[in-house]
Scaffold this motif. Structure first.
Motif, PDB file in Angstrom:
ATOM      1  N   LYS A  76       0.884  -1.063  -0.020  1.00  0.00           N
ATOM      2  CA  LYS A  76      -0.125  -0.012   0.010  1.00  0.00           C
ATOM      3  C   LYS A  76       0.900   1.138   0.090  1.00  0.00           C
ATOM      4  O   LYS A  76       1.947   1.263   0.519  1.00  0.00           O
ATOM      5  CB  LYS A  76      -0.786   0.058   1.207  1.00  0.00           C
ATOM      6  N   ASP A  77       0.353   2.249  -0.577  1.00  0.00           N
ATOM      7  CA  ASP A  77       1.259   3.557  -0.652  1.00  0.00           C
ATOM      8  C   ASP A  77       1.060   4.197   0.618  1.00  0.00           C
ATOM      9  O   ASP A  77       0.152   4.919   0.895  1.00  0.00           O
ATOM     10  CB  ASP A  77       0.786   4.365  -2.039  1.00  0.00           C
ATOM     11  N   ASP A  78       2.156   4.282   1.240  1.00  0.00           N
ATOM     12  CA  ASP A  78       2.241   5.157   2.541  1.00  0.00           C
ATOM     13  C   ASP A  78       2.591   6.585   2.326  1.00  0.00           C
ATOM     14  O   ASP A  78       2.907   7.049   3.192  1.00  0.00           O
ATOM     15  CB  ASP A  78       3.168   4.461   3.482  1.00  0.00           C
ATOM     16  N   GLY A  79       2.845   6.901   1.126  1.00  0.00           N
ATOM     17  CA  GLY A  79       3.200   8.303   0.757  1.00  0.00           C
ATOM     18  C   GLY A  79       4.572   8.796   1.176  1.00  0.00           C
ATOM     19  O   GLY A  79       5.182   9.761   0.781  1.00  0.00           O
ATOM     20  N   SER A  80       5.315   7.862   1.260  1.00  0.00           N
ATOM     21  CA  SER A  80       6.803   7.980   1.646  1.00  0.00           C
ATOM     22  C   SER A  80       7.835   8.158   0.239  1.00  0.00           C
ATOM     23  O   SER A  80       8.819   8.535   0.400  1.00  0.00           O
ATOM     24  CB  SER A  80       7.364   6.887   2.513  1.00  0.00           C
ATOM     25  N   VAL A  81       7.389   7.642  -0.657  1.00  0.00           N
ATOM     26  CA  VAL A  81       7.983   7.546  -1.994  1.00  0.00           C
ATOM     27  C   VAL A  81       7.255   7.794  -3.186  1.00  0.00           C
ATOM     28  O   VAL A  81       5.866   7.462  -3.152  1.00  0.00           O
ATOM     29  CB  VAL A  81       8.631   6.343  -2.100  1.00  0.00           C
ATOM     30  N   HIS A  82       7.480   8.584  -4.127  1.00  0.00           N
ATOM     31  CA  HIS A  82       6.790   8.831  -5.467  1.00  0.00           C
ATOM     32  C   HIS A  82       7.531   8.624  -6.652  1.00  0.00           C
ATOM     33  O   HIS A  82       8.927   8.563  -6.507  1.00  0.00           O
ATOM     34  CB  HIS A  82       6.282  10.227  -5.243  1.00  0.00           C
ATOM     35  N   ALA A  83       7.089   8.505  -7.778  1.00  0.00           N
ATOM     36  CA  ALA A  83       7.708   8.183  -8.920  1.00  0.00           C
ATOM     37  C   ALA A  83       8.497   9.506  -9.173  1.00  0.00           C
ATOM     38  O   ALA A  83       9.803   9.282  -9.751  1.00  0.00           O
ATOM     39  CB  ALA A  83       6.855   7.929 -10.064  1.00  0.00           C
ATOM     40  N   ARG A  84       8.452  10.495  -8.905  1.00  0.00           N
ATOM     41  CA  ARG A  84       9.139  11.784  -9.197  1.00  0.00           C
ATOM     42  C   ARG A  84      10.244  11.632  -8.346  1.00  0.00           C
ATOM     43  O   ARG A  84      11.366  12.205  -8.797  1.00  0.00           O
ATOM     44  CB  ARG A  84       8.201  12.891  -8.632  1.00  0.00           C
ATOM     45  N   ASP A  85      10.441  10.915  -7.071  1.00  0.00           N
ATOM     46  CA  ASP A  85      11.543  10.713  -6.400  1.00  0.00           C
ATOM     47  C   ASP A  85      12.605   9.699  -7.161  1.00  0.00           C
ATOM     48  O   ASP A  85      13.906   9.817  -7.124  1.00  0.00           O
ATOM     49  CB  ASP A  85      11.205  10.061  -4.893  1.00  0.00           C
ATOM     50  N   MET A  86      11.822   8.954  -7.876  1.00  0.00           N
ATOM     51  CA  MET A  86      12.880   7.919  -8.794  1.00  0.00           C
ATOM     52  C   MET A  86      13.535   8.651  -9.836  1.00  0.00           C
ATOM     53  O   MET A  86      14.613   8.561 -10.337  1.00  0.00           O
ATOM     54  CB  MET A  86      11.922   6.989  -9.307  1.00  0.00           C
ATOM     55  N   VAL A  87      12.637   9.628 -10.613  1.00  0.00           N
ATOM     56  CA  VAL A  87      13.138  10.304 -11.725  1.00  0.00           C
ATOM     57  C   VAL A  87      14.315  11.319 -11.230  1.00  0.00           C
ATOM     58  O   VAL A  87      15.400  11.382 -11.977  1.00  0.00           O
ATOM     59  CB  VAL A  87      11.886  11.169 -12.253  1.00  0.00           C
TER      60      VAL A  87
END
Length: 461
Positions: free
Chosen positions: A400-411
Motif C-alpha cells: 500500500k502507498d504510505d506516501g513516503s516515495v513517489h515516481a518523481r523521487d525515482m526520476v
C-alpha cells in the motif's frame, strides 16, 4: 523461519487455487504425472491455464466454494488469502490446505536427487537452459521453471522420477521448504528488502539454504559475486565454481569471447585450463553468457557430454519477458524485460545497447514502493546509455502507498546520475509521447514486473 512442511502430506484429489501461476501449473502437472487426480481454479485465463486444459486438467475460471468439494488436499499460492471462498470452504470441510512453496518441498522429497537453482537474478534462464539440455538427451530430469518457456509450452518438463531440477526462490525464504542435494547460487543481491530488511539477512537465508544439503551435497557457485564467494569459502563439502572473472579462479569460465551484431556471445568453455568446446548463443548480453556457463557446469558435473550442451545452448531462445521482442510499429522495434532490480536492468540495457538502433527509449515501471525507496532514489546509474527514460506511477503490487516515495523521487534519483529521465504518470501519456517522438530505427525497451508488459502491447496495437 524454516517451515519445511514436514508434517504435511498430499492426499486424494488435489485442487489448486491459483493454478494459472507460473509455478502452480507446473506442480499440478508433476502431481498428475505421479498418479494424482488434479484440478484447479483461477480468476482469469492465461497461457498456463490454456496449456492445462490442453492436457486435460480441469480448470475453473472464478473461485467457487463448490470447486473444493470432494477433494483431499487444497494447494494455494501465496497470493490467495485466507478469506478466499474456496479456502473458507476447505476449512469448513476439514480439507488440508498447503501453501505452494510447502507443496514444492513435499514434492521434492519424493526424488532421489534435487537440484535447486537459486540466486536473485538469472535462475529462470539457467533452469530453462537445463530443461533444454534435458530435452536434447542430457540430464534425465523433471524440470520446474518459474516462467513461460516456449519449447516446453509452459514451465514444466516431465522426466525422471529420480532427478528434479527446480528454481529455488529466496523471497520470504520459501526455498527453505526444499530438500536439495545440489545447490547452484548465481548471485546474492539486495532485493526483497520489504521482507529481508538488510543484505546480511539475505545472505543468511542463502546460507541456510546451502545448509539444507546432505553431507555429500554439491554446491555450485558463481565466483563473480562477492556474497556467493563468501558462502563458497565457508562451505567445507563438495563444490565447483564458475564465472567470467578469471582473477577469482573459477573452475568453469569463458575464453576467446566474441559478440555478433545482435550482441550474442560465442566463446570457448574452459574447465581448469582445458578447452571443452565452443558455445554459440542466440540470446544477447553478457549475463546470458554467464547463465549458459552455469547451466553447462551443472550439466557437465552430472555426466552430460559437451556436444549435447553445445547443441542445446545453440537452440536456446529467451524465456518470455526476458528481453522479449514484442513487435514493431512505424519502424520502431519494441522489447520487454521483466527486470525490476538495478542489476537486472543493467543486464537488459546491455542487451538493448548491443542491438543495432538509432535511439533507445526506456519505459520503467517500478512494482514496489519499498523497492522504489531503497533502490531507485539514490545512485541510480543502471539506465546509463538510454536516450530517454520514461517513468510512470509506481505499480502497487502487494504493498500500500504510505506516501513516503513517489515516481518523481525515482526520476530525481535517475537524473542525478544520468539526467535522462522524465515522469509521465500514465501509459496513455507515455504511448502518446512515443508515437510522436520515436522514429524508424529506434528501440523501445519496457521494464518491470507489474502490468507494464500489458501496456507495452497496447502501444503496438
Amino acid at each position: 523461519m524454516d517451515n519445511n512442511g514436514s508434517n504435511a502430506a498430499i492426499r486424494g484429489k488435489v485442487h489448486f487455487i491459483g493454478i494459472g501461476g507460473c509455478s502452480m501449473n507446473g506442480l499440478a502437472q508433476i502431481l498428475r504425472g505421479r498418479g494424482f487426480e488434479v484440478q484447479g481454479s483461477d480468476s482469469t485465463t492465461s497461457p498456463f491455464t490454456k496449456r492445462l486444459e490442453e492436457l486435460g486438467i480441469p480448470v475453473f475460471i472464478g473461485h467457487d466454494p463448490k470447486n473444493v468439494e470432494g477433494c483431499g488436499t487444497v494447494i494455494y499460492s501465496a497470493a490467495i488469502k485466507p478469506d478466499n471462498p474456496e479456502r473458507v470452504r476447505a476449512r469448513e470441510l476439514g480439507i488440508p490446505e498447503i501453501e505452494r512453496s510447502v507443496a514444492l518441498g513435499i514434492i521434492s522429497r519424493s526424488y532421489r536427487e534435487v537440484i535447486g537453482i537459486a540466486g536473485c537474478h538469472g535462475k529462470t534462464t539457467i533452469t530453462s537452459m537445463l530443461a533444454l539440455i534435458a530435452e536434447n538427451g542430457g540430464l534425465d530430469a523433471t524440470v520446474h521453471v518459474g516462467g513461460m518457456v516456449d519449447f516446453l509450452h509452459g514451465g514444466i518438463r516431465l522426466g525422471s522420477h529420480d532427478l528434479f531440477v527446480t528454481e529455488a526462490c529466496e523471497y520470504v525464504e520459501s526455498f527453505l521448504t526444499l530438500h536439495p542435494t545440489v545447490v547452484l547460487i548465481n548471485n546474492i543481491d539486495n532485493d526483497h528488502l520489504d521482507y529481508f530488511k538488510t543484505i546480511d539477512n539475505i545472505v543468511n537465508a542463502f546460507r541456510k539454504f546451502v545448509a539444507r544439503m546432505p553431507a555429500d551435497g554439491l554446491f555450485v557457485g558463481c565466483t563473480d559475486d562477492l556474497h556467493v564467494r563468501q558462502l563458497l569459502d565457508e562451505f567445507d563439502g563438495r563444490k565447483t565454481t564458475y564465472g567470467l572473472d578469471c582473477t577469482n579462479s573459477p573452475d568453469y569460465y569463458p575464453a576467446d569471447v566474441h559478440y555478433d551484431e545482435l550482441g550474442c556471445a560465442s566463446f570457448d568453455l574452459m574447465h581448469r585450463g582445458e578447452r571443452l568446446g565452443r558455445i554459440t548463443l542466440h540470446v544477447p548480453g553478457q549475463h546470458n553468457m554467464l547463465d549458459a556457463i552455469a547451466a553447462s557446469a551443472l550439466a557437465l558435473e552430472h555426466g552430460t557430454n559437451i556436444q549435447t550442451v553445445i547443441t542445446a545452448l545453440a537452440q536456446f531462445r529467451s524465456v518470455q519477458r526476458r528481453f522479449e521482442y514484442y513487435g514493431e510499429r512505424n519502424g520502431v522495434r519494441v522489447f520487454h524485460d521483466y527486470a525490476h532490480h538495478p542489476a537486472e536492468i543493467r543486464a537488459a540495457m546491455d542487451c538493448a545497447l548491443r542491438t543495432p538502433h538509432k535511439r533507445l527509449f526506456v519505459v520503467f515501471q517500478c512494482n514496489s514502493f519499498t523497492r522504489a525507496k531503497t533502490l531507485f532514489t539514490e545512485n541510480v546509474d543502471c539506465f546509463r546509455g538510454a536516450d530517454k527514460v520514461l517513468v510512470p506511477d509506481i505499480y502497487p503490487g502487494r504493498e500500500k502507498d504510505d506516501g513516503s516515495v513517489h515516481a518523481r523521487d525515482m526520476v530525481a534519483g535517475i537524473n542525478a546520475e544520468t539526467n535522462n529521465a522524465e515522469y509521465m504518470p500514465t501509459f496513455e501519456q507515455i504511448n502518446d509521447y512515443l508515437l510522436h517522438n520515436a522514429a524508424a530505427g529506434d528501440i523501445v525497451l519496457t521494464l518491470g514486473s507489474g502490468d507494464v508488459y500489458k501496456q507495452t502491447k497496447l502501444f503496438l496495437q
